[in-house]
Design a protein around this motif. Sequence first.
Motif, PDB file in Angstrom:
ATOM      1  N   ASP A   1       0.844  -1.201   0.000  1.00 41.45           N
ATOM      2  CA  ASP A   1       0.000   0.000   0.000  1.00 41.45           C
ATOM      3  C   ASP A   1       0.879   1.250   0.000  1.00 41.45           C
ATOM      4  O   ASP A   1       1.930   1.302   0.650  1.00 41.45           O
ATOM      5  CB  ASP A   1      -0.902   0.012   1.234  1.00 41.45           C
ATOM      6  N   GLY A   2       0.440   2.252  -0.738  1.00 42.79           N
ATOM      7  CA  GLY A   2       1.182   3.506  -0.775  1.00 42.79           C
ATOM      8  C   GLY A   2       2.314   3.527  -1.775  1.00 42.79           C
ATOM      9  O   GLY A   2       3.106   4.476  -1.808  1.00 42.79           O
ATOM     10  N   THR A   3       2.407   2.476  -2.597  1.00 47.44           N
ATOM     11  CA  THR A   3       3.468   2.425  -3.605  1.00 47.44           C
ATOM     12  C   THR A   3       2.864   2.306  -4.992  1.00 47.44           C
ATOM     13  O   THR A   3       1.699   1.943  -5.164  1.00 47.44           O
ATOM     14  CB  THR A   3       4.423   1.247  -3.374  1.00 47.44           C
ATOM     15  N   ALA A   4       3.693   2.604  -5.981  1.00 44.74           N
ATOM     16  CA  ALA A   4       3.326   2.452  -7.380  1.00 44.74           C
ATOM     17  C   ALA A   4       4.202   1.387  -8.005  1.00 44.74           C
ATOM     18  O   ALA A   4       5.367   1.217  -7.618  1.00 44.74           O
ATOM     19  CB  ALA A   4       3.498   3.771  -8.124  1.00 44.74           C
ATOM     20  N   LEU A   5       3.650   0.657  -8.951  1.00 45.74           N
ATOM     21  CA  LEU A   5       4.453  -0.263  -9.742  1.00 45.74           C
ATOM     22  C   LEU A   5       4.854   0.475 -11.015  1.00 45.74           C
ATOM     23  O   LEU A   5       3.996   0.920 -11.786  1.00 45.74           O
ATOM     24  CB  LEU A   5       3.660  -1.516 -10.078  1.00 45.74           C
ATOM     25  N   VAL A   6       6.162   0.622 -11.210  1.00 47.20           N
ATOM     26  CA  VAL A   6       6.690   1.401 -12.331  1.00 47.20           C
ATOM     27  C   VAL A   6       7.442   0.480 -13.279  1.00 47.20           C
ATOM     28  O   VAL A   6       8.306  -0.300 -12.845  1.00 47.20           O
ATOM     29  CB  VAL A   6       7.627   2.519 -11.840  1.00 47.20           C
ATOM     30  N   ALA A   7       7.109   0.548 -14.570  1.00 47.81           N
ATOM     31  CA  ALA A   7       7.880  -0.140 -15.599  1.00 47.81           C
ATOM     32  C   ALA A   7       9.062   0.753 -15.949  1.00 47.81           C
ATOM     33  O   ALA A   7       8.892   1.833 -16.533  1.00 47.81           O
ATOM     34  CB  ALA A   7       7.014  -0.403 -16.828  1.00 47.81           C
ATOM     35  N   VAL A   8      10.245   0.334 -15.568  1.00 48.00           N
ATOM     36  CA  VAL A   8      11.435   1.179 -15.693  1.00 48.00           C
ATOM     37  C   VAL A   8      11.860   1.255 -17.160  1.00 48.00           C
ATOM     38  O   VAL A   8      11.977   0.234 -17.836  1.00 48.00           O
ATOM     39  CB  VAL A   8      12.585   0.635 -14.831  1.00 48.00           C
ATOM     40  N   THR A   9      12.096   2.468 -17.631  1.00 45.56           N
ATOM     41  CA  THR A   9      12.597   2.669 -18.996  1.00 45.56           C
ATOM     42  C   THR A   9      14.061   3.094 -19.018  1.00 45.56           C
ATOM     43  O   THR A   9      14.760   2.835 -19.994  1.00 45.56           O
ATOM     44  CB  THR A   9      11.768   3.744 -19.726  1.00 45.56           C
ATOM     45  N   ALA A  10      14.528   3.725 -17.947  1.00 44.08           N
ATOM     46  CA  ALA A  10      15.908   4.227 -17.917  1.00 44.08           C
ATOM     47  C   ALA A  10      16.387   4.334 -16.475  1.00 44.08           C
ATOM     48  O   ALA A  10      15.685   4.890 -15.629  1.00 44.08           O
ATOM     49  CB  ALA A  10      15.991   5.600 -18.596  1.00 44.08           C
ATOM     50  N   ALA A  11      17.574   3.796 -16.212  1.00 46.79           N
ATOM     51  CA  ALA A  11      18.141   3.831 -14.863  1.00 46.79           C
ATOM     52  C   ALA A  11      19.635   4.113 -14.959  1.00 46.79           C
ATOM     53  O   ALA A  11      20.373   3.332 -15.554  1.00 46.79           O
ATOM     54  CB  ALA A  11      17.910   2.497 -14.138  1.00 46.79           C
ATOM     55  N   PRO A  12      20.112   5.229 -14.416  1.00 52.15           N
ATOM     56  CA  PRO A  12      21.528   5.554 -14.513  1.00 52.15           C
ATOM     57  C   PRO A  12      22.367   4.744 -13.524  1.00 52.15           C
ATOM     58  O   PRO A  12      21.904   4.404 -12.434  1.00 52.15           O
ATOM     59  CB  PRO A  12      21.567   7.042 -14.155  1.00 52.15           C
ATOM     60  N   ILE A  13      23.591   4.444 -13.921  1.00 46.48           N
ATOM     61  CA  ILE A  13      24.571   3.877 -12.993  1.00 46.48           C
ATOM     62  C   ILE A  13      25.436   5.031 -12.513  1.00 46.48           C
ATOM     63  O   ILE A  13      26.199   5.613 -13.290  1.00 46.48           O
ATOM     64  CB  ILE A  13      25.447   2.803 -13.655  1.00 46.48           C
ATOM     65  N   THR A  14      25.312   5.388 -11.249  1.00 44.13           N
ATOM     66  CA  THR A  14      26.029   6.548 -10.710  1.00 44.13           C
ATOM     67  C   THR A  14      27.155   6.101  -9.782  1.00 44.13           C
ATOM     68  O   THR A  14      27.157   4.966  -9.286  1.00 44.13           O
ATOM     69  CB  THR A  14      25.071   7.456  -9.928  1.00 44.13           C
ATOM     70  N   PRO A  15      28.104   6.996  -9.501  1.00 43.06           N
ATOM     71  CA  PRO A  15      29.147   6.649  -8.526  1.00 43.06           C
ATOM     72  C   PRO A  15      28.584   6.250  -7.169  1.00 43.06           C
ATOM     73  O   PRO A  15      29.146   5.379  -6.498  1.00 43.06           O
ATOM     74  CB  PRO A  15      29.966   7.948  -8.437  1.00 43.06           C
TER      75      PRO A  15
ATOM     76  N   ARG B   1       2.501   1.710 -13.980  1.00 41.76           N
ATOM     77  CA  ARG B   1       1.623   0.605 -14.373  1.00 41.76           C
ATOM     78  C   ARG B   1       0.463   0.428 -13.403  1.00 41.76           C
ATOM     79  O   ARG B   1      -0.605  -0.023 -13.786  1.00 41.76           O
ATOM     80  CB  ARG B   1       2.429  -0.696 -14.456  1.00 41.76           C
ATOM     81  N   CYS B   2       0.675   0.768 -12.131  1.00 48.85           N
ATOM     82  CA  CYS B   2      -0.386   0.627 -11.142  1.00 48.85           C
ATOM     83  C   CYS B   2      -0.091   1.542  -9.968  1.00 48.85           C
ATOM     84  O   CYS B   2       1.002   1.488  -9.404  1.00 48.85           O
ATOM     85  CB  CYS B   2      -0.475  -0.821 -10.666  1.00 48.85           C
ATOM     86  N   SER B   3      -1.035   2.419  -9.624  1.00 49.60           N
ATOM     87  CA  SER B   3      -0.857   3.346  -8.516  1.00 49.60           C
ATOM     88  C   SER B   3      -2.208   3.906  -8.104  1.00 49.60           C
ATOM     89  O   SER B   3      -3.080   4.129  -8.963  1.00 49.60           O
ATOM     90  CB  SER B   3       0.079   4.496  -8.909  1.00 49.60           C
ATOM     91  N   ALA B   4      -2.367   4.130  -6.812  1.00 49.34           N
ATOM     92  CA  ALA B   4      -3.584   4.767  -6.323  1.00 49.34           C
ATOM     93  C   ALA B   4      -3.471   6.279  -6.334  1.00 49.34           C
ATOM     94  O   ALA B   4      -4.462   6.981  -6.108  1.00 49.34           O
ATOM     95  CB  ALA B   4      -3.880   4.282  -4.902  1.00 49.34           C
ATOM     96  N   ALA B   5      -2.259   6.802  -6.596  1.00 51.73           N
ATOM     97  CA  ALA B   5      -2.028   8.244  -6.501  1.00 51.73           C
ATOM     98  C   ALA B   5      -1.719   8.903  -7.840  1.00 51.73           C
ATOM     99  O   ALA B   5      -1.970  10.097  -8.012  1.00 51.73           O
ATOM    100  CB  ALA B   5      -0.882   8.521  -5.524  1.00 51.73           C
ATOM    101  N   VAL B   6      -1.163   8.148  -8.793  1.00 55.25           N
ATOM    102  CA  VAL B   6      -0.722   8.710 -10.072  1.00 55.25           C
ATOM    103  C   VAL B   6      -1.384   7.926 -11.200  1.00 55.25           C
ATOM    104  O   VAL B   6      -1.421   6.692 -11.166  1.00 55.25           O
ATOM    105  CB  VAL B   6       0.814   8.634 -10.202  1.00 55.25           C
ATOM    106  N   PRO B   7      -1.911   8.609 -12.216  1.00 53.74           N
ATOM    107  CA  PRO B   7      -2.589   7.912 -13.311  1.00 53.74           C
ATOM    108  C   PRO B   7      -1.683   6.911 -14.030  1.00 53.74           C
ATOM    109  O   PRO B   7      -0.497   7.168 -14.244  1.00 53.74           O
ATOM    110  CB  PRO B   7      -3.015   9.044 -14.253  1.00 53.74           C
TER     111      PRO B   7
END
Length: 329
Positions: free
Chosen positions: A25-39, A69-75
């Motif tokens: 509860d309180g989380t969104a399921l996000v389909a990741v499109t881009a993720a940086p590798i940082t120091p 993909r799924c969230s109660a707070a964000v379309p």
Amino acid sequence: MWAALIQTCGAPSVVTTRRPPEQPDGTALVAVTAAPITPLDVLCATGISYFGAPAVPYVPGIQGVGIVRCSAAVPVGTVVWFATDAGMRPGDGSMAELCAVPDAELVPLPNGVDQPLAAALGLSAVAAWRALTWRGEMLAGEQVLVLGAGGVVGQVAVQAARLHGARRVVAACRSRSGRQRAHRLGADAVVGLTDADDVGTLTSRLLDACDGPVDLVLDALCGVPAAAALRTLRPRGRLVNLGSSAGETAPFDSATLRSRSLRVLGYTNNELTAEQRMRALGTIVQHAVAGRIEVAYKPVPLTDAATAWARQAAGQASRRIVLTTTTSP
């Protein structure tokens, strides 16, 4: 789903299949499109950062961009930037096809945004922007010196100083490609840095590039470059430190500090509220969409994450590496 995985602290990441994350509860399921590798991702995975050793195995990635993909707070379908605590607290991060993210950590992005670019900017851009404008209290008409202008923080700082009306921007960095890039991004002068530099000779080179005393130094390096930059400051000038890639300590002398009443300030994104971070990132992305801010990045498929991670860990990445997937709306 495919994911990068840290199985042992200090060991390289591996690419493997993993169960999709649960969505509390309180989380969104996000389909990741881009993720940086940082120091910071690499540092956390070593187990020797000030956050302590992470619980393994875990999926790294302290930030990313994706599609809700799924969230109660964000379309559903909203493109978002998000942050995670991966490597700092138990839990998985962004370097996977799916990520469960607290709704409060989602920052909606404008339509048409270059998603890998937004990921490459991320927290590094926020640090540059806030360190310059908030911690450094930059004013229009000031001369700004950016140390470490070859990295993402430095690249954004050069452009942000221009956007905020700097009368002159001087950049300092090591690589030839970084120096060429700094010129293209708006630096009026660029100074090369080398391992052979001492404080005195580097101070002279910096002063030669400046138009009189400097008002503000943005320092992502510390070490000898910071000590030299301090000597270029006008009375009551400011140096804001937000990194230590040139050394954990800098040989400041008391006479320089006291005779000019200089201010040496520290900056960390950890001090920001979620709202402050959201506002800063939103402003930066708007400038990026308009073509006023850019950074050098290299998209790499998530399935090649192990090789990309090794390049970042070895200091061989000349651009911000951004892992990408084939996810579509």
